[in-house]
Design an enzyme around this catalytic site. Sequence first.
Site, PDB file in Angstrom:
ATOM      1  N   ASP A 298     -17.603  20.172 -16.914  1.00 44.49           N
ATOM      2  CA  ASP A 298     -16.313  19.402 -16.217  1.00 44.49           C
ATOM      3  C   ASP A 298     -17.653  18.163 -15.058  1.00 44.49           C
ATOM      4  O   ASP A 298     -18.384  18.616 -14.120  1.00 44.49           O
ATOM      5  CB  ASP A 298     -15.108  19.951 -15.446  1.00 44.49           C
ATOM      6  CG  ASP A 298     -15.765  20.922 -14.683  1.00 44.49           C
ATOM      7  OD1 ASP A 298     -16.662  22.159 -15.409  1.00 44.49           O
ATOM      8  OD2 ASP A 298     -15.029  21.658 -14.721  1.00 44.49           O
ATOM      9  N   GLU A 299     -16.589  17.307 -14.497  1.00 43.87           N
ATOM     10  CA  GLU A 299     -16.866  16.683 -13.342  1.00 43.87           C
ATOM     11  C   GLU A 299     -18.748  16.994 -12.863  1.00 43.87           C
ATOM     12  O   GLU A 299     -19.436  17.191 -12.277  1.00 43.87           O
ATOM     13  CB  GLU A 299     -16.885  17.756 -12.417  1.00 43.87           C
ATOM     14  CG  GLU A 299     -14.909  17.524 -12.579  1.00 43.87           C
ATOM     15  CD  GLU A 299     -14.434  18.371 -11.170  1.00 43.87           C
ATOM     16  OE1 GLU A 299     -13.008  17.883 -10.472  1.00 43.87           O
ATOM     17  OE2 GLU A 299     -14.802  19.783 -11.234  1.00 43.87           O
TER      18      GLU A 299
HETATM   19  C1  ACM Z   1     -11.330  20.864 -14.457  1.00 48.62           C
HETATM   20  O1  ACM Z   1     -10.577  20.913 -12.967  1.00 48.62           O
HETATM   21  N1  ACM Z   1     -12.319  20.459 -13.082  1.00 48.62           N
HETATM   22  C2  ACM Z   1     -12.169  21.539 -15.205  1.00 48.62           C
END
Ligand code: ACM
Length: 506
Positions: A298-299
């Site tokens: 993620d991110e």
């Molecule tokens: C997330 O909330 N960065 C998966």
Amino acid sequence: MVVPRPVRIEPSDASPFVLGSAARISVAGTGADAIARLLSRYVASEAGRELAVVDEPPAFGDIAIVIAPGEGPHDDGSDSDEGYTLEVAAEGVRIGAATPAGAFWGVQTLRQLLPAADTGDLLTVEAVRVHDHPRYAYRGAMLDVARHYFTPDEVRRFIDAIALLKVNHLHLHLTDDQGWRLQIESWPELTRIGGSTGSDGSRGGFYTQDEFREIVAYAAARHITVVPEIDMPGHTNAALASYPELNADGVAPPLYTGAQVGFSTLRTGDPTTQRFVRDVVREVAGLTPGPYLHIGGDECLSTTEADFAAFLTDAAQVIVANGKIPVGWQELGKVEGMPAGTIGQYWDFTTPRGNSAELALAFVRGGGAVILSPSNAAYLDIVYEDGDPIGLDWTGTPTTLGASYVWDPARVIPGLGEAHILGVEAPLWTETVATIDEVEDMVFPRLAAIAEIGWSPAPSDTEPVESARDLEEFAERVSRLSEHWDAAGTRYRRVPEVPWPERVGS
Ligand code: ACM
């Protein structure tokens, strides 16, 4: 009055069951003994009664746990591994299941049916018949132990609390910019250095491999599978700070205790990083009896698209080579060529924005399935109401109990049908959540909503979900449940939707 609401719970004409002082737990079938001992402990701590466990047929007034083929809720067409039947009458209580997991969930239902506290009165349960099995195989809660560290005892307390709701997966977010929490024997500085800090200067800490094994075993005894997450290639400052050689310039960045995201990344294609990924995945897989290894993804705002794809394809293949199924946040849906069967975790809203629906569907095209964690409903770190001192508010609207209850997994992503949904998960990120008491305040009662969405039958799809889910009726059951939280010492937020029982002395 049970949460999650059972498939069928019918009052019967029989006289009520009274838990007498001579009551025993009678066990039959492999695995019944261990579950009976847990039930005995629950009754001792919540109702102050010691029950002997006996390997003989039940006598009048006993509780029987029977595990055998055909004992599950088969007559309604389900052969779910986790289903159970429960009969309560004056003669006794009988929990039947085809598997130990089913019997364990039957025990959780019985716990909720028993009066919570022993007031000196008789412990009486109205006669009922329950046939029950889950809607989804995966019902998860996530605890972020990277931002704030929680001790093994605190994690066990969390496991006990989620078991009451038939949650069967514990996703541990073990690594992030602010801390690395799992001992990796081949890379010891990860915990010595990377494990020494936490968000806002909070205590560091980590789990030795033995401690982690004990947590996994404690969860497994409660039919909860631990899903370890090693978040890569972003969210890795703790690792980068521990080993200079993981950094392009050979210089370790300082440890980080703030709340920004997206600034750190591992290097794609670098031989040292590749060795790191292989060592970490091998050790984590070796500590993990469950099928899943969560790879994060993620991110990754500091990773180029090409590097992101190459890094995660490689890492996911390493996970498969170590015998595990990769799980990743929805961003992995961008990557072509992930191993077949990779599981995606959706964290956009209950109404998808941008390309998030497309990202989720990519996992299905790849032969995998999706876990739904819509952040405006299932993220337990979002504030309950504006101005709360603890919690984040980036989703724009507070997550009330109603917001976490009134949605349905099969109606989030067009084209993502029931068969492609592995289940639901409620994550608790802990940037602002510092203690286990605060954890519980954020998690309960909202986890009860997510657990019910994951376990109980789908609401009627001939009407909008807003009317198909009866929040008031749910809130009545949550109110009853709170007596059990009180008895177990579990904290919860007294949200305004619930008609909470009067508290003695408050
Ligand atoms: C997330 O909330 N960065 C998966």
